[in-house]
Design a protein around this motif. Structure first.
Motif, PDB file in Angstrom:
ATOM      1  N   UNK A 127       2.789   9.148  -7.035  1.00 62.41           N
ATOM      2  CA  UNK A 127       2.838  10.411  -6.302  1.00 62.41           C
ATOM      3  C   UNK A 127       3.006  10.168  -4.803  1.00 62.41           C
ATOM      4  N   UNK A 128       3.369  11.216  -4.085  1.00 59.01           N
ATOM      5  CA  UNK A 128       3.544  11.148  -2.637  1.00 59.01           C
ATOM      6  C   UNK A 128       2.213  10.828  -1.967  1.00 59.01           C
ATOM      7  N   UNK A 129       2.280   9.983  -0.941  1.00 60.82           N
ATOM      8  CA  UNK A 129       1.092   9.678  -0.148  1.00 60.82           C
ATOM      9  C   UNK A 129       1.481   9.673   1.321  1.00 60.82           C
ATOM     10  N   UNK A 130       0.468   9.492   2.179  1.00 66.40           N
ATOM     11  CA  UNK A 130       0.743   9.529   3.612  1.00 66.40           C
ATOM     12  C   UNK A 130       1.656   8.387   4.039  1.00 66.40           C
ATOM     13  N   UNK A 131       1.488   7.229   3.412  1.00 67.36           N
ATOM     14  CA  UNK A 131       2.332   6.079   3.737  1.00 67.36           C
ATOM     15  C   UNK A 131       3.323   5.836   2.604  1.00 67.36           C
ATOM     16  N   UNK A 132       4.431   5.207   2.971  1.00 67.98           N
ATOM     17  CA  UNK A 132       5.423   4.845   1.949  1.00 67.98           C
ATOM     18  C   UNK A 132       4.827   3.805   1.007  1.00 67.98           C
ATOM     19  N   UNK A 133       5.240   3.887  -0.243  1.00 63.78           N
ATOM     20  CA  UNK A 133       4.801   2.888  -1.233  1.00 63.78           C
ATOM     21  C   UNK A 133       5.678   1.650  -1.054  1.00 63.78           C
ATOM     22  N   UNK A 134       5.092   0.526  -0.723  1.00 60.52           N
ATOM     23  CA  UNK A 134       5.836  -0.713  -0.521  1.00 60.52           C
ATOM     24  C   UNK A 134       5.227  -1.826  -1.365  1.00 60.52           C
ATOM     25  N   UNK A 135       6.105  -2.776  -1.775  1.00 64.66           N
ATOM     26  CA  UNK A 135       5.607  -3.934  -2.527  1.00 64.66           C
ATOM     27  C   UNK A 135       6.619  -5.060  -2.379  1.00 64.66           C
ATOM     28  N   UNK A 136       6.157  -6.314  -2.197  1.00 63.52           N
ATOM     29  CA  UNK A 136       7.076  -7.427  -1.953  1.00 63.52           C
ATOM     30  C   UNK A 136       7.721  -8.005  -3.214  1.00 63.52           C
ATOM     31  N   UNK A 137       7.274  -7.605  -4.402  1.00 66.21           N
ATOM     32  CA  UNK A 137       7.800  -8.177  -5.646  1.00 66.21           C
ATOM     33  C   UNK A 137       8.380  -7.117  -6.551  1.00 66.21           C
ATOM     34  N   UNK A 138       8.074  -7.237  -7.862  1.00 64.65           N
ATOM     35  CA  UNK A 138       8.587  -6.321  -8.887  1.00 64.65           C
ATOM     36  C   UNK A 138       7.512  -5.307  -9.276  1.00 64.65           C
ATOM     37  N   UNK A 139       7.963  -4.067  -9.537  1.00 69.81           N
ATOM     38  CA  UNK A 139       7.030  -2.977  -9.855  1.00 69.81           C
ATOM     39  C   UNK A 139       7.436  -2.336 -11.185  1.00 69.81           C
ATOM     40  N   UNK A 140       6.440  -2.074 -12.037  1.00 67.96           N
ATOM     41  CA  UNK A 140       6.647  -1.288 -13.258  1.00 67.96           C
ATOM     42  C   UNK A 140       5.795  -0.029 -13.136  1.00 67.96           C
ATOM     43  N   UNK A 141       6.455   1.134 -13.201  1.00 68.72           N
ATOM     44  CA  UNK A 141       5.763   2.429 -13.151  1.00 68.72           C
ATOM     45  C   UNK A 141       5.651   2.947 -14.580  1.00 68.72           C
ATOM     46  N   UNK A 142       4.435   3.114 -15.067  1.00 75.50           N
ATOM     47  CA  UNK A 142       4.223   3.552 -16.452  1.00 75.50           C
ATOM     48  C   UNK A 142       4.520   5.040 -16.662  1.00 75.50           C
TER      49      UNK A 142
END
Length: 637
Positions: free
Chosen positions: A352-367
Motif C-alpha cells: 500500500x501507499x506510504x509516506x516514503x517510496x518503497x525501495x529494495x536493493x534486491x528482488x521482491x515478491x509481493x503476495x
C-alpha cells in the motif's frame, strides 16, 4: 465453418499417410534448431526446404521462452514425386520411349493399368526418330511384361554428333548445379541419366548428384529449362554453451504453488534458492556438422562459443567450474555468463501507499496487489502475485505480474529488462527489453526496446499504441476509436542519445588509456622502476592498475555500443509486425518512419519493409530458410 487450423491438420494427416516423409511438423525455439531438425529429417539442405509458421507461442516472464510450430517440406518435391515439373511430366505418360546410340528403347511401368497399343508406341517413336525400324513382337512383349526396365524394340541409324547436349550452371556457393538439355537431332541419343552423370563428373561435380531425379528425367526429359540435378550440403552450426537453471527443491515448491492456484500460463516465477543448493550449470557447446560442395570440398561449420561460468554475489562454483552453488538464500539473477544471488524480500499481502517510496536493493515478491499511488523502486526483479493498480513502479530487473496491470490512467511502469502480465488497462509500460501480455491491452501505451508479444490467450489489442525496435506479434487488433490503435517499429530517440553518449565516453576512456600508456612507457624495465622514489613507484603501480581497469571497461562499453548499433540496423532489415488473426481498418502501421493507415481489415499478415516501402504478405505464405531465420531470430526473449 471449418477453421483454417482444422483444414491444415487434415491436409497434413492426409499427405503424411500418402507420402510419410513429405511434410514435417515440429516445434523449435531458434533458427539453428529449425535448420538442424529439418535437415536431419529430410537429409537435405535447409536451402532446399520450404517452411510455414503455423503458430508462435511465448512462455514469458522473468525467464522467457519462445516456441514456434512449423511445417517444413522440400521445395522441389510435389506430394507424389521428386520434382513438380519432372514428376508431373512423367506421370502423364503411360509409357516411355528413348533412343540410345541407334537402339530404340521403351519402358512400360508396372503400375500402369491403362490399355496401351503397339500403334501408340510406334507413333511416338517415329515422332522422336523418324528413320526408326521397329519389331512389333518386341513391343507387344514389353507391353505384356511391364517390367520397369528399358527394353530394346527397334533400331535407327546412329549419328554421334546429333546426341542430346547439356548446358551447366553452378550456384555461387557451389552447392547447386542445374542443367539445360537440348533435344537430340535426327539419329542422336536422347538424354540418359548415365550420360548426364558422366557430363557432370567431367565438369568436376562429384558430390550430391541427384540420381533419383535423373532417373525421372531420363523417362520424361524437359528441354530448354534449367533443372536442378545436384545438391551439396550446407555446414550445420552446433549450439553455443549456455547456463541452465536446475530444478532445486525450492523451485519445485514454487511451481507446485503456481499450478495449484492456476496462475496465468505464461508466467514464470522468480527462482529462489536456499543456502547450499546447486541451482545452475553450464551446458557445453556442441560441434556442428561439416558440409560438402558439389566439387567434394569440405565446408567447415561456424565455430561455436564456449562459456566460463562466473560466480557473482553469494555464489561459488564447483571445483570443475561447471556448477553454481548458493552461499546464501535469495533470488537467482543471470546476466550473460554471470550468476548472482540477490537479496530477497517477500511481502505477505498487499503493498500500500506510504509516506516514503518503497525501495529494495534486491528482488521482491509481493503476495498480494500493488495498490493505487504506490511509489516503488526495486533494483532487482519483482514478482506480483495479484494485480498492479495505479502505481508508479521502477524496476532494475524484470517485472512479472501474474494477473493484470489496471492503471486507471495513472500507472507508470518502467523496467530495465522485461515486463510480463496477463492484461494491461489504462497504463503506460516501458520495458528495456521485451514486453509480454497474454490476454489483452486496452487504452494503453507499451514501449519495448526489443519485442512486444501479445499472442497468447485472447491476445487482443484495443485502442492502444505499441512501440518496439525489433518486432510486434499480436493475435487481434481492434481500432474502434477515432484515433485507432497504432503499431510502431521505430528507433527510440533515447536509444540514439545513448549511442552518442556511449561513443563520447569511449573516446574519453581511450584518450585516458593512451595517456597512461605513454606515462608507463617511461618505466618499462625493472631497473628504471627501482631507481624511482617510493611515492613515484606507488604512482606507477596505481596507474598500471587503472590501465587494466580501463581496458576491461572499454571492452565492455564497446560490446554494448555494438549491440545498440546492431539493433538500429535490424529495424530496417528485420523489423516486422505479425498479426496472427486479424487487424482492423483505421489501425496505423509504422516501420522505420514509413507509415500507413489501413483502409480495410486484414487477416493473418506480416508487415515488413520492402525497399523502404511498407508491404505485407500472408502469414501462412511459404518461407525459405532466410525469411524464416529473420522471423525467428528477431524474437529474442
Amino acid at each position: 465453418m471449418i477453421s483454417y487450423a482444422v483444414l491444415r491438420e487434415r491436409l497434413v494427416q492426409k499427405v503424411q499417410q500418402i507420402v510419410p516423409e513429405t511434410v514435417f511438423r515440429f516445434k523449435a525455439s531458434t533458427s539453428e534448431e529449425v535448420i538442424n531438425r529439418s535437415e536431419k529429417f529430410f537429409n537435405m539442405s535447409s536451402s532446399d526446404l520450404v517452411y510455414e509458421v503455423e503458430d508462435i507461442k511465448i512462455k514469458s516472464g522473468l525467464l522467457s521462452k519462445k516456441e514456434f510450430i512449423l511445417l517444413a517440406y522440400p521445395k522441389d518435391r510435389h506430394l507424389f514425386g521428386v520434382s513438380p515439373r519432372i514428376s508431373s511430366n512423367a506421370s502423364k505418360k503411360k509409357f516411355f520411349v528413348r533412343g540410345d546410340a541407334g537402339r530404340l528403347l521403351i519402358k512400360v511401368p508396372s503400375s500402369i493399368n491403362q490399355k496401351i497399343t503397339v500403334d501408340e508406341i510406334q507413333s511416338q517413336a517415329r515422332e522422336m526418330h523418324p528413320e526408326v525400324t521397329m519389331e512389333p513382337k518386341e513391343i507387344k512383349r514389353a507391353i505384356k511384361q511391364q517390367s520397369n526396365e528399358w527394353i530394346e524394340v527397334g533400331s535407327y541409324a546412329y549419328d554421334f554428333f546429333q546426341d542430346a547436349s547439356y548446358e551447366l550452371r553452378v550456384g555461387d556457393d557451389n552447392l547447386k548445379a542445374f542443367i539445360k538439355a537440348k533435344k537430340a537431332g535426327t539419329g542422336g541419343s536422347d538424354p540418359s541419366s548415365n550420360d548426364i552423370i558422366k557430363y557432370l563428373k567431367s565438369e568436376g561435380i562429384v558430390y550430391g548428384i541427384r540420381e533419383d531425379l535423373l532417373g525421372e528425367f531420363e523417362k520424361a526429359p524437359i528441354y530448354n529449362q534449367w533443372v536442378e540435378v545436384a545438391t551439396g550440403t550446407h555446414a550445420v552450426k552446433g549450439t553455443d554453451a549456455y547456463i541452465e537453471l536446475l530444478d532445486t527443491p525450492s523451485f519445485s515448491l514454487q511451481r507446485k504453488r503456481k499450478q495449484k492456484n492456476n496462475f496465468v500460463s505464461h508466467a514464470q516465477s522468480v527462482q529462489t534458492v536456499k543456502k547450499g543448493e546447486t541451482f545452475a550449470r553450464i551446458v557445453p557447446e556442441t560441434s556442428g556438422v561439416e558440409g560438402k560442395t558439389l566439387y567434394g570440398l569440405t565446408i567447415f561449420p561456424e565455430a561455436t562459443k564456449g562459456m566460463n561460468l562466473v560466480a557473482g554475489k553469494h555464489v561459488k562454483l564447483s571445483d570443475d567450474g561447471q556448477l553454481a552453488i548458493a552461499l546464501e538464500g535469495g533470488s537467482v539473477v543471470i546476466k550473460d555468463n554471470r550468476v548472482d544471488i540477490d537479496e530477497l524480500l517477500i511481502v505477505d499481502g498487499d503493498l500500500a501507499k506510504s509516506e516514503k517510496a518503497f525501495t529494495f536493493p534486491g528482488t521482491v515478491i509481493i503476495k498480494g496487489d500493488v495498490l493505487d499511488d504506490c511509489e516503488v523502486d526495486v533494483k532487482g526483479n519483482m514478482q506480483v502475485e495479484g494485480n498492479v493498480y495505479g502505481a508508479n513502479i521502477k524496476i532494475g530487473g524484470s517485472l512479472l505480474v501474474e494477473h493484470g496491470i489496471i492503471g486507471k490512467g495513472k500507472a507508470q511502469i518502467n523496467t530495465q529488462y522485461s515486463v510480463s502480465a496477463k492484461f494491461v488497462e489504462n497504463s503506460t509500460v516501458t520495458s528495456g527489453e521485451n514486453c509480454h501480455v497474454t490476454d489483452g491491452l486496452l487504452n494503453s501505451t507499451i514501449i519495448a526496446s526489443k519485442t512486444i508479444f501479445i499472442n497468447e490467450g485472447k491476445g487482443l489489442v484495443s485502442n492502444s499504441s505499441l512501440y518496439a525496435q525489433v518486432s510486434i506479434i499480436i493475435k487481434d487488433v481492434h481500432s474502434h476509436s477515432a484515433a485507432g490503435s497504432s503499431l510502431n517499429i521505430v528507433s527510440f530517440p533515447e536509444h540514439r542519445v545513448k549511442i552518442t553518449a556511449l561513443e563520447k565516453t569511449l573516446t574519453d576512456k581511450r584518450s585516458e588509456f593512451a595517456r597512461i600508456q605513454n606515462f608507463l612507457g617511461q618505466y618499462t624495465s625493472p631497473q628504471e622502476f627501482k631507481k624511482l622514489e617510493e611515492n613515484m613507484q606507488n604512482k606507477v603501480e596505481k596507474e598500471f592498475k587503472k590501465l587494466v581497469g580501463l581496458k576491461e571497461e572499454i571492452e565492455t562499453k564497446q560490446k554494448s555500443l555494438n549491440k545498440m548499433k546492431e539493433l538500429l540496423k535490424r529495424i530496417k532489415t528485420d523489423g516486422k509486425i505479425v498479426i496472427m488473426n486479424s487487424v482492423d481498418a483505421n489501425t496505423t502501421v509504422v516501420i522505420n518512419e514509413t507509415s500507413q493507415v489501413l483502409k480495410s481489415d486484414l487477416m493473418n499478415v506480416v508487415f515488413y519493409l520492402n525497399d523502404d516501402t511498407l508491404a505485407y504478405r500472408n502469414l501462412n505464405e511459404r518461407l525459405d530458410v532466410i525469411d524464416l531465420k529473420h522471423i525467428i531470430d528477431q524474437h529474442k526473449v
